[in-house]
Design a protein around this motif. Structure first.
Motif, PDB file in Angstrom:
ATOM      1  N   SER A 147      52.801  15.577  71.609  1.00 52.36           N
ATOM      2  CA  SER A 147      51.816  15.802  72.657  1.00 52.36           C
ATOM      3  C   SER A 147      52.508  16.407  73.863  1.00 52.36           C
ATOM      4  O   SER A 147      53.688  16.123  74.123  1.00 52.36           O
ATOM      5  CB  SER A 147      51.118  14.493  73.040  1.00 52.36           C
ATOM      6  OG  SER A 147      50.340  14.003  71.968  1.00 52.36           O
ATOM      7  N   VAL A 148      51.793  17.246  74.597  1.00 52.26           N
ATOM      8  CA  VAL A 148      52.391  17.941  75.744  1.00 52.26           C
ATOM      9  C   VAL A 148      51.527  17.725  76.978  1.00 52.26           C
ATOM     10  O   VAL A 148      50.298  17.568  76.882  1.00 52.26           O
ATOM     11  CB  VAL A 148      52.547  19.446  75.459  1.00 52.26           C
ATOM     12  CG1 VAL A 148      53.534  19.678  74.333  1.00 52.26           C
ATOM     13  CG2 VAL A 148      51.203  20.081  75.114  1.00 52.26           C
ATOM     14  N   PRO A 149      52.132  17.720  78.166  1.00 53.82           N
ATOM     15  CA  PRO A 149      51.394  17.443  79.399  1.00 53.82           C
ATOM     16  C   PRO A 149      50.688  18.676  79.955  1.00 53.82           C
ATOM     17  O   PRO A 149      50.902  19.806  79.502  1.00 53.82           O
ATOM     18  CB  PRO A 149      52.503  16.973  80.345  1.00 53.82           C
ATOM     19  CG  PRO A 149      53.707  17.733  79.887  1.00 53.82           C
ATOM     20  CD  PRO A 149      53.584  17.807  78.390  1.00 53.82           C
ATOM     21  N   ASN A 150      49.862  18.426  80.971  1.00 50.72           N
ATOM     22  CA  ASN A 150      49.199  19.521  81.677  1.00 50.72           C
ATOM     23  C   ASN A 150      50.208  20.515  82.214  1.00 50.72           C
ATOM     24  O   ASN A 150      51.324  20.145  82.614  1.00 50.72           O
ATOM     25  CB  ASN A 150      48.380  18.966  82.855  1.00 50.72           C
ATOM     26  CG  ASN A 150      47.008  18.485  82.422  1.00 50.72           C
ATOM     27  OD1 ASN A 150      46.550  18.814  81.344  1.00 50.72           O
ATOM     28  ND2 ASN A 150      46.356  17.702  83.267  1.00 50.72           N
ATOM     29  N   GLY A 151      49.837  21.767  82.207  1.00 51.93           N
ATOM     30  CA  GLY A 151      50.701  22.810  82.733  1.00 51.93           C
ATOM     31  C   GLY A 151      51.577  23.473  81.693  1.00 51.93           C
ATOM     32  O   GLY A 151      52.163  24.537  81.950  1.00 51.93           O
ATOM     33  N   THR A 152      51.704  22.874  80.496  1.00 47.67           N
ATOM     34  CA  THR A 152      52.504  23.477  79.433  1.00 47.67           C
ATOM     35  C   THR A 152      51.840  24.771  78.968  1.00 47.67           C
ATOM     36  O   THR A 152      50.636  24.825  78.753  1.00 47.67           O
ATOM     37  CB  THR A 152      52.639  22.508  78.237  1.00 47.67           C
ATOM     38  OG1 THR A 152      53.148  21.254  78.688  1.00 47.67           O
ATOM     39  CG2 THR A 152      53.573  23.087  77.186  1.00 47.67           C
ATOM     40  N   LYS A 153      52.631  25.810  78.821  1.00 49.04           N
ATOM     41  CA  LYS A 153      52.105  27.110  78.431  1.00 49.04           C
ATOM     42  C   LYS A 153      52.559  27.488  77.020  1.00 49.04           C
ATOM     43  O   LYS A 153      53.686  27.179  76.626  1.00 49.04           O
ATOM     44  CB  LYS A 153      52.542  28.201  79.416  1.00 49.04           C
ATOM     45  CG  LYS A 153      51.962  28.045  80.818  1.00 49.04           C
ATOM     46  CD  LYS A 153      52.429  29.173  81.716  1.00 49.04           C
ATOM     47  CE  LYS A 153      51.877  29.038  83.126  1.00 49.04           C
ATOM     48  NZ  LYS A 153      50.393  29.254  83.146  1.00 49.04           N
ATOM     49  N   PHE A 154      51.697  28.168  76.296  1.00 50.14           N
ATOM     50  CA  PHE A 154      52.005  28.660  74.957  1.00 50.14           C
ATOM     51  C   PHE A 154      51.464  30.078  74.811  1.00 50.14           C
ATOM     52  O   PHE A 154      50.432  30.428  75.392  1.00 50.14           O
ATOM     53  CB  PHE A 154      51.363  27.801  73.869  1.00 50.14           C
ATOM     54  CG  PHE A 154      51.854  26.388  73.802  1.00 50.14           C
ATOM     55  CD1 PHE A 154      53.061  26.081  73.193  1.00 50.14           C
ATOM     56  CD2 PHE A 154      51.106  25.350  74.351  1.00 50.14           C
ATOM     57  CE1 PHE A 154      53.510  24.775  73.122  1.00 50.14           C
ATOM     58  CE2 PHE A 154      51.546  24.042  74.283  1.00 50.14           C
ATOM     59  CZ  PHE A 154      52.752  23.752  73.671  1.00 50.14           C
ATOM     60  N   THR A 155      52.178  30.874  74.008  1.00 44.60           N
ATOM     61  CA  THR A 155      51.624  32.147  73.558  1.00 44.60           C
ATOM     62  C   THR A 155      50.916  31.887  72.232  1.00 44.60           C
ATOM     63  O   THR A 155      51.504  31.306  71.309  1.00 44.60           O
ATOM     64  CB  THR A 155      52.721  33.207  73.363  1.00 44.60           C
ATOM     65  OG1 THR A 155      53.380  33.423  74.609  1.00 44.60           O
ATOM     66  CG2 THR A 155      52.122  34.519  72.874  1.00 44.60           C
TER      67      THR A 155
END
Length: 338
Positions: free
Chosen positions: A163-171
């Protein structure tokens, strides 16, 4: 012959441009498509001569085995013996019988961006991948504190890997609806009415679209339509076995219905009672609503995992357009061997 590295889309189909010529060749003739092997299959160079597959001593093999996959190129070829084959290798002549292959599982089209061409307009989009964008995790705290990242197991079910927190970016490079997106919604316990999932570029991971904000909209790919074929039953329909005999369900047939039912193979089967080969769809499901008398409660019939319906008795309803995996002559020959 040399072709440009970037495919072009012409009237909805993808092609490579032949270098130095105003001529094009279908992408699938070069990149190929992946099919599942449904029967053990020898590799042939002619209708009577077998040949090994592979270029080195360690990689050579004389047979493909049921359950594996193989890349085929272009359409099927009819050899002098009347049977149809798909090309599976090169530059040497390497073919396997079409009867031993199932429908297309996936396309091997290059991930390169494409140029869209039509008779009236040409738009070059090669500078940027139109099926790619950046998403940023934006989960409301009352909803969830983090966003799950998922993969799919071999049986097709989603599995949360982290799981990843708010603000994490992905392409991301694909937005998908359908069965897999619905399963993700169940897995994370959240529904937004129109389930879709993003594929994270470069890895076999996905993220639920409700958990992110995207820099731009991507076209939605319907997983069901791109991976399965569907039929409807415009009338009460008999179910057949692989040997061309009608299944006995005490007079019951599959009831007339407009629901989309999955099929995964189109093939000819020799029907002894008619003394001819007929075209059949292989049913994916094993339980179907059945015809009943007016006073009886609606029931179901179990048809098993090797059940077929005549193509003439049903209607194609969408998804992958299947092509017959054998010929009427091959179906007759197979029946005579039994």
């Amino acid at each position: 012959m040399y072709v440009a590295p970037t495919p072009v889309t012409i009237d909805g189909s993808q092609y490579y441009k032949i270098s130095g010529k105003d001529q094009y060749i279908k992408v699938t003739n070069i990149d190929g498509v992946t099919r599942k092997i449904t029967h053990n299959a020898y590799i042939y160079r002619t209708s009577t001569q077998r040949t090994p597959y592979g270029m080195t001593a360690s990689s050579k093999k004389w047979k493909f085995y049921k359950g594996k996959t193989v890349t085929t190129y272009g359409g099927s070829y009819k050899f002098k013996n009347g049977k149809r084959y798909f090309r599976v290798g090169g530059p040497r002549k390497q073919y396997i019988k079409s009867y031993n292959l199932g429908p297309v599982i996936s396309s091997n089209i290059s991930a390169a961006t494409t140029t869209t061409t039509s008779k009236t307009n040409t738009t070059n989009t090669s500078s940027k991948n139109v099926d790619e964008t950046t998403v940023t995790v934006d989960v409301a705290k009352y909803y969830r504190k983090t966003a799950p990242i998922l993969t799919f197991t071999s049986d097709g079910n989603p599995k949360i890997v982290k799981s990843v927190p708010n603000g994490t970016k992905f392409t991301v490079d694909r937005l998908e609806s359908g069965d897999r997106a619905d399963k993700v919604a169940y897995a994370v316990g959240s529904f937004n009415g129109d389930q879709t999932i993003y594929h994270i570029k470069g890895i076999d991971n996905w993220i639920y679209s409700i958990d992110v904000k995207a820099d731009k909209k991507l076209p939605v790919h319907d997983y069901n339509a791109e991976n399965f074929s569907y039929i409807t039953f415009p009338k009460a329909t008999d179910v057949y076995n692989a040997d061309g005999t009608i299944q006995n369900h005490n007079g019951q047939k599959i009831i007339k219905q407009m629901g989309h039912l999955k099929v995964d193979k189109l093939m000819y089967i020799w029907v002894p009672s008619e003394n001819k080969a007929e075209l059949f769809y292989h049913l994916v499901g094993t339980s179907f609503y059945a015809t009943t008398t007016p006073t009886a409660r609606q029931s179901k019939i179990d048809v098993g995992h090797d059940a077929y319906v005549k193509a003439d008795d049903v209607k194609f309803a969408g998804g992958i357009k299947l092509t017959p995996s054998n010929t009427p002559e091959e179906a007759q020959a197979a029946a005579l061997k039994k």
